[in-house]
Scaffold this active site. Sequence first.
Site, PDB file in Angstrom:
ATOM      1  N   ARG A   1     -10.488  -0.305  14.800  1.00  0.00           N
ATOM      2  CA  ARG A   1     -10.192   0.444  13.582  1.00  0.00           C
ATOM      3  C   ARG A   1     -10.964  -0.171  12.427  1.00  0.00           C
ATOM      4  O   ARG A   1     -11.834   0.451  11.850  1.00  0.00           O
ATOM      5  CB  ARG A   1      -8.668   0.396  13.360  1.00  0.00           C
ATOM      6  CG  ARG A   1      -8.111   1.468  12.529  1.00  0.00           C
ATOM      7  CD  ARG A   1      -6.610   1.361  12.416  1.00  0.00           C
ATOM      8  NE  ARG A   1      -6.168   0.152  11.733  1.00  0.00           N
ATOM      9  CZ  ARG A   1      -4.985  -0.007  11.145  1.00  0.00           C
ATOM     10  NH1 ARG A   1      -4.093   0.954  11.200  1.00  0.00           N
ATOM     11  NH2 ARG A   1      -4.659  -1.122  10.542  1.00  0.00           N
TER      12      ARG A   1
ATOM     13  N   LYS B   1       0.840  -1.201   0.000  1.00  0.00           N
ATOM     14  CA  LYS B   1       0.000   0.000   0.000  1.00  0.00           C
ATOM     15  C   LYS B   1       0.872   1.247   0.000  1.00  0.00           C
ATOM     16  O   LYS B   1       2.081   1.163   0.280  1.00  0.00           O
ATOM     17  CB  LYS B   1      -0.900  -0.026   1.242  1.00  0.00           C
ATOM     18  CG  LYS B   1      -0.126  -0.101   2.549  1.00  0.00           C
ATOM     19  CD  LYS B   1      -0.980  -0.564   3.719  1.00  0.00           C
ATOM     20  CE  LYS B   1      -0.184  -0.510   5.008  1.00  0.00           C
ATOM     21  NZ  LYS B   1      -0.959  -1.029   6.140  1.00  0.00           N
TER      22      LYS B   1
ATOM     23  N   TYR C   1      15.507  30.498   7.144  1.00  0.00           N
ATOM     24  CA  TYR C   1      14.285  31.222   7.507  1.00  0.00           C
ATOM     25  C   TYR C   1      14.195  31.425   9.007  1.00  0.00           C
ATOM     26  O   TYR C   1      14.529  30.532   9.798  1.00  0.00           O
ATOM     27  CB  TYR C   1      13.055  30.427   7.069  1.00  0.00           C
ATOM     28  CG  TYR C   1      12.704  30.589   5.616  1.00  0.00           C
ATOM     29  CD1 TYR C   1      12.344  31.825   5.090  1.00  0.00           C
ATOM     30  CD2 TYR C   1      12.707  29.482   4.775  1.00  0.00           C
ATOM     31  CE1 TYR C   1      12.010  31.960   3.747  1.00  0.00           C
ATOM     32  CE2 TYR C   1      12.367  29.601   3.430  1.00  0.00           C
ATOM     33  CZ  TYR C   1      12.020  30.843   2.923  1.00  0.00           C
ATOM     34  OH  TYR C   1      11.689  30.976   1.607  1.00  0.00           O
TER      35      TYR C   1
ATOM     36  N   MET D   1      11.744  24.736   1.497  1.00  0.00           N
ATOM     37  CA  MET D   1      11.027  23.864   0.565  1.00  0.00           C
ATOM     38  C   MET D   1      11.994  23.072  -0.313  1.00  0.00           C
ATOM     39  O   MET D   1      11.788  21.885  -0.575  1.00  0.00           O
ATOM     40  CB  MET D   1      10.087  24.702  -0.314  1.00  0.00           C
ATOM     41  CG  MET D   1       9.193  23.860  -1.201  1.00  0.00           C
ATOM     42  SD  MET D   1       8.181  24.840  -2.311  1.00  0.00           S
ATOM     43  CE  MET D   1       7.143  25.736  -1.179  1.00  0.00           C
TER      44      MET D   1
HETATM   45  C1  LIG Z   1      -0.124  -1.844   6.802  1.00  0.00           C
HETATM   46  C2  LIG Z   1      -0.685  -3.143   7.208  1.00  0.00           C
HETATM   47  C3  LIG Z   1       0.118  -4.281   7.239  1.00  0.00           C
HETATM   48  C4  LIG Z   1       1.617  -4.207   7.112  1.00  0.00           C
HETATM   49  O1  LIG Z   1       2.107  -3.638   8.319  1.00  0.00           O
HETATM   50  P1  LIG Z   1       3.658  -3.456   8.627  1.00  0.00           P
HETATM   51  O2  LIG Z   1       3.716  -3.006  10.028  1.00  0.00           O
HETATM   52  O3  LIG Z   1       4.142  -2.408   7.676  1.00  0.00           O
HETATM   53  O4  LIG Z   1       4.317  -4.761   8.373  1.00  0.00           O
HETATM   54  C5  LIG Z   1      -0.486  -5.494   7.475  1.00  0.00           C
HETATM   55  N1  LIG Z   1      -1.814  -5.578   7.712  1.00  0.00           N
HETATM   56  C6  LIG Z   1      -2.618  -4.497   7.721  1.00  0.00           C
HETATM   57  C7  LIG Z   1      -4.054  -4.653   8.002  1.00  0.00           C
HETATM   58  C8  LIG Z   1      -2.073  -3.242   7.483  1.00  0.00           C
HETATM   59  O5  LIG Z   1      -2.864  -2.164   7.529  1.00  0.00           O
END
Ligand SMILES: *Cc1c(COP(=O)(O)O)cnc(C)c1O
Length: 386
Positions: A146, A47, A268, A319
């Site tokens: 969550r 992701k 800055y 930046m």
């Molecule tokens: C992001 C995520 C992972 C991977 O997590 P890491 O800590 O990066 O290994 C696995 N399962 C879910 C549901 C996630 O959101």
Amino acid sequence: MPVDTEPNDPASPAGGILTIDLAALAGNYRFLRDRVGPGVTCGAAVKADAYGLGAARVVPVLHRAGCRTFFVAHLAEGAAIRPLLGADSTIFVLNGPMPGTEAALHQAGLVPVLNSLEQIAGWRALAQRAGTPLPAAMQLDSGMSRFGLSDDDLHTLLAEDAPLTGIIPQLVMSHLACADEPAHPANHAQHAAFQRLRARLPAMPASLAASSGLFLGPEWHFDMVRPGAALYGINPTPGHPNPMQPVVRLQARIVQTRRIGPGTAVGYGAGFIADRPSRIATLAVGYGDGFPRAIGGRGHAILPAQPETPLPIVGRISMDCLAVDVTALGDIPLAAGTALDLIGPHHPLEDAADAAGTIGYELLTGLGARYHRRYREDTLPQGDNG
Ligand SMILES: *Cc1c(COP(=O)(O)O)cnc(C)c1O
């Protein structure tokens, strides 16, 4: 990418250079897969554009290393990598379908993680319209509050007749909130809750552990693990030596250097004032590249030839540039174009993240689009099938 760039190549236009070691990535995948052993599937979280490293390059390397199960957060992320993978691979969409996008998700060749009764209803409705059951993963909330079905949701679901009609259940999963703290009581509480909740569903493959959970031990592996961070070199065992190979090197090239006297301000807000005669280098990386502004005045850079000399980042991050106090290097020539490491072999990702008051995950996923990206795969064995 117009030109391939070697750091320190005076003809290169690049200001910031991000080097991604695909051989180390493949090695990290094999290391984790071997750690869980042959009875457990090792998937990969890709992701957020493979944690900022570029899913288009990362995904084929993981596939060649033997990975066949991939996790993204959004439909669009999955659709982007689907063409890179054959029918032998499954892409799960962790967030599940947004309402009304079920058909698009299915048509994109993706499998949703169903997190709520609403998502389950939406997926079953699609299956009904299609006249065929459709694959999906189910998520249970084991205590992180969550994603996933709660105790009550399961109760509601299972009160229906044939509650999973239309669904081909491929995986039941949950996620650990505190896996990076092995002694945290939430870990065992979540393990127990996961066992209790999944026992109420038909038997199907189960998954609980991501990178850190994988290191809690075999009873956390179930049928599948889902590491992300560890693949990309982030330490899954904070406070202990990093078992993973570094994958990312971030270098910033010098634009100019100057000598300043005591009392002279840098950057800055006059955020730094020299208290001695100093030599300051301006590097061509700033927050516009995703290098955190919070690291101003706290982090450091390294000249690879002088790895034992941390060079403090002074003043605020701009930046497009940042300033480094290179006084400690004495009179070493520092030509324009010289590359200093912001993350590198002598300066781990975690140290840079600490200095910015964040974690490696955020630093990597925030890496901007402006770096010149070099993908090193020269040491990658060909036809690598694990
Ligand atoms: C992001 C995520 C992972 C991977 O997590 P890491 O800590 O990066 O290994 C696995 N399962 C879910 C549901 C996630 O959101």
